[in-house]
Design an enzyme around this catalytic site. Structure first.
Site, mmCIF file in Angstrom:
data_model
loop_
_atom_site.group_PDB
_atom_site.id
_atom_site.type_symbol
_atom_site.label_atom_id
_atom_site.label_comp_id
_atom_site.label_asym_id
_atom_site.label_seq_id
_atom_site.Cartn_x
_atom_site.Cartn_y
_atom_site.Cartn_z
ATOM 1 C CG HIS A 41 -1.993 0.901 1.258
ATOM 2 N ND1 HIS A 41 -2.488 1.458 0.242
ATOM 3 C CD2 HIS A 41 -2.876 1.060 2.372
ATOM 4 C CE1 HIS A 41 -3.564 2.454 0.617
ATOM 5 N NE2 HIS A 41 -3.928 2.135 1.865
ATOM 6 C CG HIS B 101 -4.170 0.913 -8.187
ATOM 7 N ND1 HIS B 101 -5.490 0.936 -7.778
ATOM 8 C CD2 HIS B 101 -3.532 1.774 -7.139
ATOM 9 C CE1 HIS B 101 -5.864 1.480 -7.011
ATOM 10 N NE2 HIS B 101 -4.778 2.138 -6.467
ATOM 11 C CG ASP C 10 3.084 4.657 -3.591
ATOM 12 O OD1 ASP C 10 2.951 5.454 -3.190
ATOM 13 O OD2 ASP C 10 2.270 3.645 -3.343
HETATM 14 N N1 ACO Z 1 4.772 -6.511 -10.833
HETATM 15 C C1 ACO Z 1 4.762 -7.698 -11.401
HETATM 16 N N2 ACO Z 1 3.580 -8.302 -11.635
HETATM 17 C C2 ACO Z 1 2.471 -7.845 -10.989
HETATM 18 C C3 ACO Z 1 2.312 -6.807 -10.182
HETATM 19 C C4 ACO Z 1 3.633 -6.003 -10.335
HETATM 20 N N3 ACO Z 1 3.795 -4.565 -9.631
HETATM 21 N N4 ACO Z 1 1.199 -6.363 -9.638
HETATM 22 C C5 ACO Z 1 0.474 -7.380 -10.141
HETATM 23 N N5 ACO Z 1 1.295 -8.292 -10.894
HETATM 24 C C6 ACO Z 1 0.877 -9.317 -11.580
HETATM 25 C C7 ACO Z 1 0.221 -10.600 -10.421
HETATM 26 O O1 ACO Z 1 1.434 -11.322 -10.015
HETATM 27 C C8 ACO Z 1 -0.884 -11.307 -11.021
HETATM 28 O O2 ACO Z 1 -0.258 -12.087 -12.062
HETATM 29 P P1 ACO Z 1 -0.931 -13.624 -12.364
HETATM 30 O O3 ACO Z 1 -2.449 -13.180 -12.960
HETATM 31 O O4 ACO Z 1 0.005 -14.092 -13.392
HETATM 32 O O5 ACO Z 1 -1.115 -14.080 -11.207
HETATM 33 C C9 ACO Z 1 -1.559 -9.866 -11.819
HETATM 34 O O6 ACO Z 1 -0.558 -9.169 -11.990
HETATM 35 C C10 ACO Z 1 -2.808 -9.464 -10.900
HETATM 36 O O7 ACO Z 1 -2.211 -9.201 -9.905
HETATM 37 P P2 ACO Z 1 -2.840 -9.244 -8.468
HETATM 38 O O8 ACO Z 1 -1.903 -9.388 -7.241
HETATM 39 O O9 ACO Z 1 -3.991 -10.247 -8.581
HETATM 40 O O10 ACO Z 1 -3.671 -7.577 -7.997
HETATM 41 P P3 ACO Z 1 -3.955 -6.919 -6.893
HETATM 42 O O11 ACO Z 1 -5.221 -6.200 -7.159
HETATM 43 O O12 ACO Z 1 -4.390 -8.068 -5.818
HETATM 44 O O13 ACO Z 1 -2.955 -6.094 -6.534
HETATM 45 C C11 ACO Z 1 -1.303 -4.620 -6.045
HETATM 46 C C12 ACO Z 1 -2.768 -4.868 -6.535
HETATM 47 C C13 ACO Z 1 -1.466 -4.891 -4.828
HETATM 48 C C14 ACO Z 1 -1.137 -2.988 -5.925
HETATM 49 C C15 ACO Z 1 -0.451 -5.263 -6.927
HETATM 50 O O14 ACO Z 1 -0.184 -4.767 -8.078
HETATM 51 C C16 ACO Z 1 1.100 -4.947 -6.275
HETATM 52 O O15 ACO Z 1 1.646 -5.699 -5.632
HETATM 53 N N6 ACO Z 1 1.898 -3.853 -6.911
HETATM 54 C C17 ACO Z 1 3.212 -3.535 -6.483
HETATM 55 C C18 ACO Z 1 3.039 -2.864 -5.182
HETATM 56 C C19 ACO Z 1 2.645 -1.418 -5.267
HETATM 57 O O16 ACO Z 1 3.153 -0.706 -6.046
HETATM 58 N N7 ACO Z 1 1.515 -0.993 -4.634
HETATM 59 C C20 ACO Z 1 1.143 0.544 -4.301
HETATM 60 C C21 ACO Z 1 -0.280 0.429 -4.917
HETATM 61 S S1 ACO Z 1 -0.929 1.829 -4.917
HETATM 62 C C22 ACO Z 1 -1.247 2.563 -3.331
HETATM 63 O O17 ACO Z 1 -1.567 1.434 -2.770
HETATM 64 C C23 ACO Z 1 -1.125 3.697 -3.003
#
Ligand code: ACO
Length: 430
Positions: free
Chosen positions: A268, A307, A363
């Site tokens: 987050h 996201h 971010d």
């Molecule tokens: N890098 C690589 N792969 C990713 C990323 C990433 N940053 N984010 C998601 N994916 C992939 C997942 O592995 C998944 O792949 P799969 O379908 O092959 O299993 C697919 O994309 C879908 O991702 P989920 O994890 O199901 O998406 P979710 O909505 O649960 O997660 C989140 C969203 C937590 C923001 C995620 O994208 C993440 O961890 N990003 C990196 C951390 C980040 O930047 N967080 C800040 C968010 S903005 C905020 O909170 C202010």
């Protein structure tokens, strides 16, 4: 059959149910009518991580994640970031309308006059270890304010709530700045009420021996814009914590501490700190392609990408990218920007990221600006918590006014054993 209804046939019983659809939503409680017998509990909806569950009605923030749209109280974020100050936006989020000149003057004056901390709170902060993480200091100190303002427990009184809201918005920068000064071993600086919200924050962070701190206006405006962009984001993880904890009628200080704790996680608000660590690890533009391959092979995530709601470019990231250019004119270009731009370029052409709709989020670029301004990565999430305080409080107040809301209490699907035979300790072996 009325148009706005959903018809469900339960194949277990061959019974058909017609449920109303309102605002593109069916009520989970209507599912409970679907039963196999009179003593059946009824159907529940299983939704781990709230992927598709609306927990409230809200008129504060609108997001269209597929189109990359963000609006506060109906105003596009781009206009607010261009034309308003942070405190003006805070007023908008809390009261639902932009203030007129008189209202804004009164609002600024009220916030300004609550910026001081009780001396016991200052001493509380002095007790932290020299290397305490600033976000952990903020979480604990906000909770400790509950001991200073016990009357805040009267959360049913809107006037009392508003008073605490003003205190929290006013005191967050003071606590944040003290956590920073603590980590570098400098004496704490008291607020200067002649300065604007962000100028005063900069004063409390960076004033040394000069009699009056003069903030660089470009940097003060950049911070103001960053604060506007971070002020609210509807039902995200930390706001959900604020609403959930607040729903038990706990006071706003402890509820806000729980929201800040949720924000601190690397998935987050903690992501901005992780982005900088990732850029450090990559080291140079030449290593970007190899790093992306590593991510695609399942070794870690590209921090600052992806996201839950935006499946398009995060509109805040676009504004931040522009703000970065303004800041770099003053601070000099952060060399990490080149790595970040290359990372974005390659990722946005790569099928792995394109097919999963992974775009830079808020971010991704904010940390690069913060670092150029002189903040270390550990402090980035604190810079997020200051403005998000407004969103948390607006959502908390809205929740308490909502007659449909009750204590937040999800259901579960129990997967453990039942009715086990109890064994006395001497019968358990070992
Ligand atoms: N890098 C690589 N792969 C990713 C990323 C990433 N940053 N984010 C998601 N994916 C992939 C997942 O592995 C998944 O792949 P799969 O379908 O092959 O299993 C697919 O994309 C879908 O991702 P989920 O994890 O199901 O998406 P979710 O909505 O649960 O997660 C989140 C969203 C937590 C923001 C995620 O994208 C993440 O961890 N990003 C990196 C951390 C980040 O930047 N967080 C800040 C968010 S903005 C905020 O909170 C202010």
């Amino acid at each position: 059959m009325p148009e706005n209804t959903l018809t469900i046939t339960d194949n277990r019983t061959n019974r058909t149910y017609t449920l109303p659809i309102e605002d593109g939503t069916v009520r989970s409680m209507d599912m409970r009518k679907i039963k196999t017998s009179d003593d059946d509990f009824g159907l529940m909806l299983y939704d781990p991580a709230f992927m598709n569950t609306a927990s409230c009605r809200s008129s504060i923030t609108f997001i269209d994640g597929d189109r990359g749209i963000l609006e506060y109280r109906g105003y596009p974020i781009e206009v607010l970031a261009e034309r308003c100050t942070f405190l003006e936006v805070a007023y908008l989020l809390l009261f639902g309308k932009l203030p007129n000149a008189t209202e804004l003057k009164g609002w600024i004056s009220e916030i300004t006059h609550h910026t001081m901390l009780h001396e016991t709170t200052k001493r509380f902060m002095e007790g932290f270890r020299y290397d305490a993480h600033p976000m952990a200091m903020i979480v604990s100190t906000v909770a400790a304010l509950s001991t200073v303002y016990p009357e805040a427990k009267n959360v049913q009184d809107p006037a009392n709530r508003l008073f605490q809201i003003k205190r929290l918005i006013a005191k967050m920068p003071t606590m944040a700045a003290m956590s920073y000064r603590h980590s570098v071993g400098f004496p704490y600086v008291y607020p200067d009420n002649d300065l604007s919200y962000t100028e005063n924050f900069m004063n409390m962070l960076w004033k040394m021996v000069e009699p009056k701190y003069a903030a660089n206006p470009v940097l003060a405006r950049a911070l103001d814009v960053l604060f506007i962009l971070h002020a609210d984001h509807e039902q995200n993880c930390s706001t959900n914590a604020m609403r959930s904890v607040g729903s038990s009628m706990s006071d706003p200080y402890v509820a806000l501490a729980s929201a800040a704790a949720a924000l601190s996680g690397p998935l987050h608000g903690g992501a901005n700190e992780q982005v900088l660590k990732m850029l450090d690890e990559i080291g140079s533009k030449d290593n970007v392609a190899a790093y992306i391959q590593k991510v695609k092979d399942g070794h870690g995530k590209l921090m600052g990408f992806g996201h839950r709601v935006y499946k398009n470019y995060d509109p805040r990231a676009k504004i931040i990218k522009r703000t970065a250019e303004e800041v770099f004119k003053v601070t000099g270009r952060n060399p990490k920007l080149e790595i970040a731009l290359e990372l974005e370029r390659i990722a946005l052409e790569d099928d792995y990221f394109v097919s999963r709709k992974l775009y830079p989020n808020v971010d991704f670029y904010s940390g690069i600006i913060y670092q150029a301004m002189g903040f270390n990565p550990e402090f980035f999430t604190v810079l997020f918590a200051i403005p998000r305080t407004v969103g948390w409080l607006a959502q908390w107040d809205e929740m308490l006014r909502d007659t449909e809301q009750k204590i937040a209490r999800p259901r579960q699907i129990y997967t453990g054993e039942r009715k086990k035979k109890f064994l006395a300790i001497e019968e358990r072996g070992g």
